[in-house]
Design a protein around this motif. Structure first.
Motif, PDB file in Angstrom:
ATOM      1  N   SER A  49      20.418  34.192   0.320  1.00 61.96           N
ATOM      2  CA  SER A  49      19.862  32.865   0.266  1.00 61.96           C
ATOM      3  C   SER A  49      18.470  33.064   0.731  1.00 61.96           C
ATOM      4  O   SER A  49      17.714  32.224   0.151  1.00 61.96           O
ATOM      5  CB  SER A  49      20.376  32.040   1.415  1.00 61.96           C
ATOM      6  OG  SER A  49      20.678  32.665   2.844  1.00 61.96           O
ATOM      7  N   LEU A  50      17.934  34.348   0.893  1.00 58.88           N
ATOM      8  CA  LEU A  50      16.303  34.450   1.127  1.00 58.88           C
ATOM      9  C   LEU A  50      15.824  35.128  -0.179  1.00 58.88           C
ATOM     10  O   LEU A  50      14.522  35.357  -0.324  1.00 58.88           O
ATOM     11  CB  LEU A  50      16.298  35.499   2.115  1.00 58.88           C
ATOM     12  CG  LEU A  50      16.553  35.090   3.492  1.00 58.88           C
ATOM     13  CD1 LEU A  50      16.515  36.118   4.546  1.00 58.88           C
ATOM     14  CD2 LEU A  50      15.612  34.068   3.925  1.00 58.88           C
ATOM     15  N   ALA A  51      16.467  35.275  -1.129  1.00 65.48           N
ATOM     16  CA  ALA A  51      15.963  35.977  -2.623  1.00 65.48           C
ATOM     17  C   ALA A  51      14.636  35.563  -3.055  1.00 65.48           C
ATOM     18  O   ALA A  51      13.897  36.201  -3.252  1.00 65.48           O
ATOM     19  CB  ALA A  51      17.182  35.950  -3.515  1.00 65.48           C
ATOM     20  N   ASP A  52      14.610  34.172  -2.994  1.00 64.61           N
ATOM     21  CA  ASP A  52      13.234  33.621  -3.365  1.00 64.61           C
ATOM     22  C   ASP A  52      12.033  33.895  -2.471  1.00 64.61           C
ATOM     23  O   ASP A  52      11.095  33.721  -3.206  1.00 64.61           O
ATOM     24  CB  ASP A  52      13.529  32.051  -3.660  1.00 64.61           C
ATOM     25  CG  ASP A  52      14.613  31.922  -4.937  1.00 64.61           C
ATOM     26  OD1 ASP A  52      14.684  32.547  -5.692  1.00 64.61           O
ATOM     27  OD2 ASP A  52      14.809  30.656  -5.264  1.00 64.61           O
ATOM     28  N   VAL A  53      12.299  33.816  -1.346  1.00 65.83           N
ATOM     29  CA  VAL A  53      11.327  34.039  -0.395  1.00 65.83           C
ATOM     30  C   VAL A  53      10.776  35.368  -0.128  1.00 65.83           C
ATOM     31  O   VAL A  53       9.732  35.716   0.120  1.00 65.83           O
ATOM     32  CB  VAL A  53      11.458  33.182   0.866  1.00 65.83           C
ATOM     33  CG1 VAL A  53      11.181  31.826   0.771  1.00 65.83           C
ATOM     34  CG2 VAL A  53      12.593  33.686   1.551  1.00 65.83           C
ATOM     35  N   VAL A 152      32.974  31.818   6.897  1.00 69.92           N
ATOM     36  CA  VAL A 152      31.808  32.198   6.584  1.00 69.92           C
ATOM     37  C   VAL A 152      30.699  31.309   7.313  1.00 69.92           C
ATOM     38  O   VAL A 152      30.971  30.350   7.691  1.00 69.92           O
ATOM     39  CB  VAL A 152      31.589  32.425   4.989  1.00 69.92           C
ATOM     40  CG1 VAL A 152      32.659  33.359   4.259  1.00 69.92           C
ATOM     41  CG2 VAL A 152      31.925  31.069   4.488  1.00 69.92           C
ATOM     42  N   PRO A 153      29.554  31.753   7.235  1.00 69.16           N
ATOM     43  CA  PRO A 153      28.597  31.176   8.100  1.00 69.16           C
ATOM     44  C   PRO A 153      28.354  29.709   8.033  1.00 69.16           C
ATOM     45  O   PRO A 153      28.439  28.891   8.622  1.00 69.16           O
ATOM     46  CB  PRO A 153      27.191  32.172   7.836  1.00 69.16           C
ATOM     47  CG  PRO A 153      27.638  33.494   7.670  1.00 69.16           C
ATOM     48  CD  PRO A 153      29.087  33.243   6.873  1.00 69.16           C
ATOM     49  N   CYS A 154      28.150  29.476   6.572  1.00 74.20           N
ATOM     50  CA  CYS A 154      27.761  27.864   6.373  1.00 74.20           C
ATOM     51  C   CYS A 154      29.203  27.282   6.494  1.00 74.20           C
ATOM     52  O   CYS A 154      29.087  26.005   6.976  1.00 74.20           O
ATOM     53  CB  CYS A 154      27.693  27.801   4.823  1.00 74.20           C
ATOM     54  SG  CYS A 154      28.845  28.364   3.366  1.00 74.20           S
ATOM     55  N   GLY A 155      30.269  27.788   6.498  1.00 75.79           N
ATOM     56  CA  GLY A 155      31.513  26.931   6.978  1.00 75.79           C
ATOM     57  C   GLY A 155      31.637  26.785   8.372  1.00 75.79           C
ATOM     58  O   GLY A 155      32.165  25.744   8.846  1.00 75.79           O
ATOM     59  N   ALA A 156      31.247  27.683   9.302  1.00 79.50           N
ATOM     60  CA  ALA A 156      31.351  27.963  10.633  1.00 79.50           C
ATOM     61  C   ALA A 156      30.348  26.777  11.037  1.00 79.50           C
ATOM     62  O   ALA A 156      30.656  25.710  12.089  1.00 79.50           O
ATOM     63  CB  ALA A 156      31.000  28.841  11.274  1.00 79.50           C
ATOM     64  N   GLY A 157      29.232  26.584  10.533  1.00 78.06           N
ATOM     65  CA  GLY A 157      28.310  25.287  10.690  1.00 78.06           C
ATOM     66  C   GLY A 157      28.938  24.045  10.237  1.00 78.06           C
ATOM     67  O   GLY A 157      28.507  23.020  11.026  1.00 78.06           O
ATOM     68  N   THR A 158      29.439  23.937   9.246  1.00 76.64           N
ATOM     69  CA  THR A 158      29.844  22.806   8.697  1.00 76.64           C
ATOM     70  C   THR A 158      31.043  21.963   9.742  1.00 76.64           C
ATOM     71  O   THR A 158      30.992  21.211  10.054  1.00 76.64           O
ATOM     72  CB  THR A 158      30.684  23.194   7.298  1.00 76.64           C
ATOM     73  OG1 THR A 158      29.565  23.412   6.581  1.00 76.64           O
ATOM     74  CG2 THR A 158      31.273  21.899   6.963  1.00 76.64           C
ATOM     75  N   SER A 177      31.426  30.979  -0.607  1.00 74.49           N
ATOM     76  CA  SER A 177      29.935  31.040  -0.286  1.00 74.49           C
ATOM     77  C   SER A 177      29.474  29.710  -0.444  1.00 74.49           C
ATOM     78  O   SER A 177      29.898  29.032  -1.131  1.00 74.49           O
ATOM     79  CB  SER A 177      29.288  32.185  -0.938  1.00 74.49           C
ATOM     80  OG  SER A 177      29.654  31.701  -2.453  1.00 74.49           O
ATOM     81  N   VAL A 178      28.056  29.731  -0.189  1.00 67.99           N
ATOM     82  CA  VAL A 178      27.364  28.469  -0.554  1.00 67.99           C
ATOM     83  C   VAL A 178      27.185  28.424  -2.174  1.00 67.99           C
ATOM     84  O   VAL A 178      27.372  27.254  -2.641  1.00 67.99           O
ATOM     85  CB  VAL A 178      25.899  28.514  -0.179  1.00 67.99           C
ATOM     86  CG1 VAL A 178      24.706  27.547  -0.860  1.00 67.99           C
ATOM     87  CG2 VAL A 178      25.765  28.351   1.526  1.00 67.99           C
ATOM     88  N   THR A 179      27.112  29.522  -2.984  1.00 70.05           N
ATOM     89  CA  THR A 179      27.150  29.477  -4.220  1.00 70.05           C
ATOM     90  C   THR A 179      28.165  28.726  -4.917  1.00 70.05           C
ATOM     91  O   THR A 179      28.127  28.055  -5.749  1.00 70.05           O
ATOM     92  CB  THR A 179      26.910  30.916  -4.932  1.00 70.05           C
ATOM     93  OG1 THR A 179      26.071  31.581  -3.956  1.00 70.05           O
ATOM     94  CG2 THR A 179      26.529  31.018  -6.195  1.00 70.05           C
ATOM     95  N   GLY A 180      29.525  29.010  -4.381  1.00 66.11           N
ATOM     96  CA  GLY A 180      30.677  28.457  -4.712  1.00 66.11           C
ATOM     97  C   GLY A 180      30.828  26.912  -4.637  1.00 66.11           C
ATOM     98  O   GLY A 180      31.025  25.990  -5.596  1.00 66.11           O
ATOM     99  N   GLY A 193      29.525  18.083  -1.366  1.00 65.88           N
ATOM    100  CA  GLY A 193      29.737  19.448  -0.807  1.00 65.88           C
ATOM    101  C   GLY A 193      28.876  19.523   0.342  1.00 65.88           C
ATOM    102  O   GLY A 193      27.847  18.548   0.569  1.00 65.88           O
ATOM    103  N   ILE A 194      28.798  20.681   1.155  1.00 71.82           N
ATOM    104  CA  ILE A 194      27.940  20.708   2.457  1.00 71.82           C
ATOM    105  C   ILE A 194      27.083  22.040   2.037  1.00 71.82           C
ATOM    106  O   ILE A 194      28.019  23.308   1.972  1.00 71.82           O
ATOM    107  CB  ILE A 194      28.653  20.508   3.726  1.00 71.82           C
ATOM    108  CG1 ILE A 194      29.007  19.100   3.708  1.00 71.82           C
ATOM    109  CG2 ILE A 194      27.671  20.853   4.896  1.00 71.82           C
ATOM    110  CD1 ILE A 194      29.934  18.805   5.102  1.00 71.82           C
ATOM    111  N   VAL A 195      25.742  22.124   1.932  1.00 70.96           N
ATOM    112  CA  VAL A 195      25.181  23.524   2.021  1.00 70.96           C
ATOM    113  C   VAL A 195      23.972  23.435   2.927  1.00 70.96           C
ATOM    114  O   VAL A 195      23.556  22.507   3.446  1.00 70.96           O
ATOM    115  CB  VAL A 195      24.774  23.676   0.641  1.00 70.96           C
ATOM    116  CG1 VAL A 195      25.713  23.833  -0.537  1.00 70.96           C
ATOM    117  CG2 VAL A 195      23.940  22.826  -0.027  1.00 70.96           C
ATOM    118  N   TYR A 196      23.367  24.774   2.915  1.00 69.81           N
ATOM    119  CA  TYR A 196      22.025  24.552   3.636  1.00 69.81           C
ATOM    120  C   TYR A 196      20.715  23.806   2.878  1.00 69.81           C
ATOM    121  O   TYR A 196      20.819  24.024   1.494  1.00 69.81           O
ATOM    122  CB  TYR A 196      21.679  26.072   3.862  1.00 69.81           C
ATOM    123  CG  TYR A 196      22.480  26.504   4.786  1.00 69.81           C
ATOM    124  CD1 TYR A 196      22.550  26.242   6.102  1.00 69.81           C
ATOM    125  CD2 TYR A 196      23.223  27.966   4.291  1.00 69.81           C
ATOM    126  CE1 TYR A 196      23.189  26.805   6.831  1.00 69.81           C
ATOM    127  CE2 TYR A 196      24.119  28.439   5.411  1.00 69.81           C
ATOM    128  CZ  TYR A 196      23.909  28.239   6.640  1.00 69.81           C
ATOM    129  OH  TYR A 196      24.820  28.651   7.566  1.00 69.81           O
TER     130      TYR A 196
END
Lengths: 259, 254
Positions: A49-53, A152-158, A177-180, A193-196
């Motif tokens: 998720s950090l690829a762009d930065v 996975v992390p995003c799901g734990a937060g969700t 994953s978020v991508t999914g 859906g729920i993502v960052y």
């Protein structure tokens, strides 16, 4: 899994040497050595998720330290953590959450630092065809929603966010994953859906619907220098750079919170 | 037929390439917890779903793939090559591409429209469709090669005796194709069992509905690698036993 005291002693030794050099040297010293020996490579494993930065940050780091080539490898944090645990030659690890950084604690040299934060948001197909307004809509039976699996992390937060809001989610799919999640929403398979927050900027054909109280669940991106650096002190410099003003500017522009 | 001696070391290397990863997998299984891990609710649910969907997909592939092979066999000229290449495409498609293609056909915004797409989305049916899509070529190839190896003499004789085409198919051709049908079915089942990418892209992942064993392994590998290794081994054992029990290399018809 125990590899015996040899590794631990070696790790300790490297950590001590690294700390001594770190304490006595400056950027200039590292650069001077790099110039003397030719170019130096620094291998960084970073959450996808950090690829762009990470690209612009790595370039800024390279131009600040003339002779350094930053080699970036992206992947799911847990995949990267598993690779590091299996001995991949990473020198810096930037993880999408605290749990995956903790998973490689044996390989970390020094302290891990929080480099960025992120919060969750609802994501809907462009135009929001199902008219989703908030988290509670995801509990309605007619609405097709996808979230990350709790493993996975995003799901734990969700899951945490849903509990805080008192909403029982009824997802049609729990993605890896978020991508999914983004893929299912962008293609119109799912209504929401729920993502960052930062994932929205990277995706096409979707838009965000803010979640009330999303600030209550904050995800922390961690960075740490790893043991076994080819250029002692350099990984720590990179981690320091990640928490510095130049990196913060790039992260903030991409929608990340900064600690 | 025995080849020259220098084949042996190459064969050993080839064998190692296949065996070593399997040995690696076995080495990571936590044997004291093996039974507990593979009989966990998540594992059993995923395995059960996998066996049901792969079994259904195999039946679908039998019902549709065999007619497809007959039609393919009856084609002449360049059409045959073109149709064969199209039918075999799923063999060479990267799984994610297959999943996207299925999405564009059977998705809510796909070619068949919202009505069909809406009822397929995130359902067990979507898993079966994905599995049948990737498994179909195995059946078509097996049956088509068997048909090509037949002279057609028995069918011709049955025809002169006044048997209808349906009767010839059911009483002469299909029984003779038995081994090919078995081979095709076994390979199709094994391929359906291992289907991963297209399912993940097209069907989603929900316990008991769309999360087959490969998807469960992929998910567990993050949080619970021991469970992933145990379930992987079960899947490998199922695949090996199915193939060992039922797969016979195709023989030339006499």
């Amino acid at each position: 899994m125990s590899r015996g005291p040899g590794i631990a002693i070696a790790a300790l030794g490297i950590a001590i040497i690294g700390a001594v050099i770190w304490a006595s040297s400056t950027r200039d010293a590292v650069d001077a050595r790099a110039h003397a020996e030719g170019r130096v490579e620094l291998t960084v494993f970073a959450a996808a998720s950090l690829a762009d930065v990470m690209e612009p940050i790595a370039e800024a780091f390279e131009s600040a330290h003339g002779a350094v080539d930053v080699r970036l490898t992206y992947g799911g944090s847990s995949d990267l953590a598993a690779q590091i645990a299996e001995g991949a030659p990473a020198e810096v690890f930037v993880s999408a959450d605290e749990a995956q950084m903790a998973a490689v604690a044996d390989h970390v040299s020094g302290d891990a630092a929080v480099v960025a934060t992120n919060t969750l948001t609802l994501v809907v197909p462009a135009g929001n065809p199902a008219g989703v307004r908030g988290l509670e809509d995801l509990a309605s039976p007619g609405l097709v929603s996808v979230i990350c699996a709790p493993q996975v992390p995003c799901g734990a937060g969700t899951a945490e966010l849903a509990t805080l809001a008192g909403v029982t989610l009824t997802p049609a799919s729990e993605e890896q994953s978020v991508t999914g999640v983004l893929g299912k929403v962008a293609s119109g398979q799912a209504d929401a859906g729920i993502v960052y927050v930062t994932d929205i900027a990277r995706a096409e054909g979707v838009e965000a619907v803010e979640i009330d109280g999303a600030d209550a669940v904050v995800n922390h991106y961690m960075a740490a220098a790893l043991t076994g650096a080819r250029e002692p002190g350099l990984p720590a410099l990179f981690v320091e750079f990640l928490t510095g003003p130049e990196a913060r500017e790039v992260l903030a522009a991409a929608g990340f919170g900064t600690p | 037929m025995t080849g020259p001696r220098w084949l042996a070391p190459l064969a050993a290397l080839g064998g190692l390439l296949v065996l070593l990863p399997l040995i690696g997998l076995v080495s990571r299984v936590e044997w004291p917890r093996f039974w507990e891990l593979v009989t966990s609710e998540a594992s059993l649910t995923a395995l059960g779903l996998s066996l049901r969907t792969a079994g259904t997909a195999t039946l679908v592939v039998l019902a549709l793939g065999v007619p497809l092979a007959f039609v393919l066999h009856s084609l002449r000229g360049p059409m045959r090559g073109i149709v064969r290449a199209l039918v075999l495409t799923p063999l060479v498609l990267p799984p994610v591409v297959g999943g996207l293609a299925l999405l564009y056909a059977f998705g809510r915004r796909g070619l068949l429209g919202e009505q069909v797409g809406g009822s397929v989305a995130f359902s067990t049916l979507a898993v079966v469709i994905a599995q049948a899509f990737v498994a179909m070529p195995f059946m078509v190839v097996a049956v088509e090669s068997a048909l090509a190896a037949r002279s057609g003499r028995h069918e011709a004789i049955a025809g002169t005796l006044g048997a209808s085409r349906t009767r010839i198919l059911l009483r002469v051709t299909l029984p003779a194709l038995g081994p090919a049908l078995a081979t095709g079915a076994v390979l199709a089942f094994a391929r359906a069992l291992g289907e991963f990418g297209a399912t993940l892209t097209f069907a989603g992942s929900l316990a008991g509905v769309t999360r087959t064993a490969p998807l469960e392994i992929y998910l567990a590998r993050e949080a619970d690698p021991a469970s992933a290794a145990a379930l992987s081994l079960v899947l490998v054992l199922v695949a090996i036993s199915v193939v060992a029990l039922a797969y016979r290399p195709l023989r030339r018809a006499p």
